[in-house]
Design a protein around this motif. Structure first.
Motif, PDB file in Angstrom:
ATOM      1  N   GLN A 392       1.179  -1.470  -0.151  1.00  0.00           N
ATOM      2  CA  GLN A 392       0.216  -0.147  -0.191  1.00  0.00           C
ATOM      3  C   GLN A 392       0.723   1.382   0.109  1.00  0.00           C
ATOM      4  OE1 GLN A 392      -2.844   0.444   2.832  1.00  0.00           O
ATOM      5  NE2 GLN A 392      -3.992   1.750   2.592  1.00  0.00           N
ATOM      6  N   ALA A 395       2.516   1.747  -3.121  1.00  0.00           N
ATOM      7  CA  ALA A 395       1.370   1.674  -4.796  1.00  0.00           C
ATOM      8  C   ALA A 395       1.686   0.504  -5.972  1.00  0.00           C
ATOM      9  CB  ALA A 395       1.294   3.237  -5.247  1.00  0.00           C
ATOM     10  N   ARG A 396       2.267  -0.345  -5.054  1.00  0.00           N
ATOM     11  CA  ARG A 396       2.878  -1.179  -5.940  1.00  0.00           C
ATOM     12  C   ARG A 396       2.314  -3.045  -5.967  1.00  0.00           C
ATOM     13  NH1 ARG A 396       9.429  -0.112  -7.017  1.00  0.00           N
ATOM     14  NH2 ARG A 396       8.442   2.109  -6.453  1.00  0.00           N
ATOM     15  N   ALA A 434      -1.086  -4.095  -5.663  1.00  0.00           N
ATOM     16  CA  ALA A 434      -0.595  -2.806  -4.682  1.00  0.00           C
ATOM     17  C   ALA A 434      -1.546  -1.683  -4.558  1.00  0.00           C
ATOM     18  CB  ALA A 434      -0.110  -1.850  -5.879  1.00  0.00           C
ATOM     19  N   GLY A 435      -1.999  -1.411  -3.517  1.00  0.00           N
ATOM     20  CA  GLY A 435      -3.233  -0.996  -2.540  1.00  0.00           C
ATOM     21  C   GLY A 435      -2.971   0.850  -2.829  1.00  0.00           C
ATOM     22  N   ASP A 436      -3.831   1.392  -2.210  1.00  0.00           N
ATOM     23  CA  ASP A 436      -3.932   3.215  -2.729  1.00  0.00           C
ATOM     24  C   ASP A 436      -3.085   3.642  -1.161  1.00  0.00           C
ATOM     25  OD1 ASP A 436      -5.015   5.828  -2.553  1.00  0.00           O
ATOM     26  OD2 ASP A 436      -6.516   5.609  -2.206  1.00  0.00           O
ATOM     27  N   PRO A 437      -1.775   3.919  -2.245  1.00  0.00           N
ATOM     28  CA  PRO A 437      -1.322   4.538  -0.456  1.00  0.00           C
ATOM     29  C   PRO A 437      -2.359   5.538  -0.008  1.00  0.00           C
ATOM     30  CG  PRO A 437      -0.585   5.570  -2.617  1.00  0.00           C
ATOM     31  CD  PRO A 437      -1.241   4.552  -3.247  1.00  0.00           C
ATOM     32  N   GLY A 438      -2.895   6.579  -0.766  1.00  0.00           N
ATOM     33  CA  GLY A 438      -3.366   8.107   0.324  1.00  0.00           C
ATOM     34  C   GLY A 438      -3.781   7.812   1.922  1.00  0.00           C
TER      35      GLY A 438
END
Length: 460
Positions: A392, A395-396, A434-438
């Motif tokens: 996350q 993001a990969r 990959a996750g959402d880094p937000g």
């Protein structure tokens, strides 16, 4: 059934294993080893006791595996520890471990040598620790006939041959890394002559034949292994160019394979030879964040949660450099309230681990001048916990390797040495998307700010 046996020696235990060639891990046995701490910043071991521990672990593993035809035996170990031998091959006092910091007054000899040795000054490196022995114990140093890293010492016990595998010479700050030789001029200028150093060999070199008392057939080929992180990377597909391998144990090295030694203008990553004779390894380290997760599981427990509730754990550095290693912040939990739950503390510790690993990955990419071809994480339970958070933050996709793969890599090294076929492991098939880094971006920024504020105001 063709088998290979091996020893993997860490700072607190020795693990022996038996692996089928191109097959499964058949047996493993672990024996806890004793560390002696005679003074502050000293970490030593009794060579005689550790030898017995190694023999016991190997005996258990071989008995557990049952019958088979052995191709050979190999070793991997911690990287900066060493044993001093006299002219009769007897250990001169205790061995010195990788975490020992007696070299602090002498570490400056490595200042400005990054292009040669691949290392900036650190007290834990073998070179300054040897200079400390030379200065503090002149009689012991005068009696020293040979300096052997822990890996080399075990090969000597097994085969009667004294050699040093290249990645250990590099990890000790004692090698001309681009040339893959001893940094002889630098060493000689500081009183460490060639007569005390063993010939260098590459990983996967047969160095001799097994002697008696090791629970295996005598005259079995004894094969040089390599640094424990290099072997873990090899076991996880990390020999592919540009693959970054994260070894998430109590400490967390982050390593990338390269076709030439990296020349970073900032001089941050440590550079060593890799497990193949045409590869080098560029390496960062997150420090010891994994150890804190283990500590908290014993102290306060806690399970999975997505939100640390405002708690920031300062247990690692944003990237690996001489500056961040020399001046560390105090390990801290910031933002605790009476309402903080054990789950939230555990999450904060996990995020600190992932943030530091992400910073190390990104810094290696900067030094390499390109995006990593893949990111792999290994290390058992620690890797399983960190991997989804890391996927996350970065993001990969992150490849998750099984624990125990070092046996498969060691088997390949032995097979290579004896002319048998050994399949070099590829990237693990388990992939965390990959996750959402937000949601983590703000917390990562806050973690970086708190870490730097504590480092600046309250550094060790």
């Amino acid at each position: 059934m063709l088998l290979v046996a091996g020893l993997d020696v860490g700072g607190s235990s020795v693990k022996a294993w038996v692996q089928e060639l191109d097959g499964p891990l058949l047996a493993s046995a672990t024996v806890v080893t004793a560390t002696q701490r005679p003074a502050e910043h000293r970490a030593e071991f009794d060579p005689a006791a550790w030898e017995l521990d190694c023999r016991e672990a190997l005996s258990r593993a071989v008995e557990q595996a049952g019958r088979g035809d052995y191709l050979g035996v190999t070793v991997s170990s911690l990287r900066q520890g060493f044993v001093l031998l006299d002219s009769a091959g007897q250990a001169l006092g205790n061995g010195v471990l990788n975490s020992d910091r007696r070299g602090a007054p002498h570490a400056h000899v490595l200042q400005g040598t990054h292009r040669l040795t691949g290392h900036w000054p650190a007290p834990e490196l073998t070179f300054p620790k040897l200079l400390a022995v030379q200065a503090e114990e002149p009689g012991r140093w005068a009696a020293t006939s040979r300096v052997l890293f822990v890996h080399d010492w075990l090969l000597w016990l097994m085969s009667g041959t004294q050699v040093t595998e290249l990645s250990y010479a590099c990890a000790g700050g004692m090698a001309d890394v681009p040339a893959r030789t001893w940094a002889q001029d630098l060493l000689s200028a500081n009183g460490i002559g060639a007569d005390r150093l063993a010939p260098l060999v590459e990983a996967g070199t047969q160095v001799g034949e097994l002697g008696p008392g090791w629970a295996l057939p005598e005259h079995l080929p004894v094969v040089a292994g390599c640094g424990d992180t290099q072997l873990a990377a090899m076991a996880s597909g990390g020999l592919a160019d540009g693959v970054v391998t994260v070894v998430a144990g109590s400490s967390t090295p982050v390593q990338a394979a390269t076709r030439s030694p990296v020349q970073d203008p900032l001089g941050r990553p440590w550079i060593s030879t890799h497990a193949a004779p045409d590869l080098w390894a560029a390496e960062g380290n997150a420090g010891y964040p994994g150890g804190f997760s283990g500590w908290w599981s014993h102290v306060g427990g806690g399970g999975p949660t997505e939100d640390p509730g405002g708690v920031v754990a300062v247990t690692a550095a944003p990237y690996w450099s001489q500056e961040t290693w020399e001046r560390k912040p105090p390990w801290s939990l910031v933002g605790l309230t009476p309402a903080t739950s054990p789950d939230q503390v555990r999450r904060a510790l996990l995020e600190s681990h992932a943030f530091s690993v992400a910073g190390n990955v990104e810094d290696l990419e900067r030094a390499l001048g390109r995006r990593a071809a893949a990111v792999v994480i290994t290390g058992g339970a620690g890797a399983v916990e960190v991997a989804p958070v890391l996927a996350q933050v970065l993001a990969r996709d992150v490849h998750l390797a099984d624990e125990g793969g070092a046996a498969a890599a060691g088997t390949v090294l032995v097979a290579k040495a004896v002319g048998a076929h050994g399949h070099v492991p590829g990237l693990p098939g388990r992939v965390l998307a990959a996750g959402d880094p937000g949601p983590l971006a703000e917390r990562r920024g806050r973690w970086s700010e708190v870490t730097e504020a504590l480092r600046s105001a309250l550094s060790e």
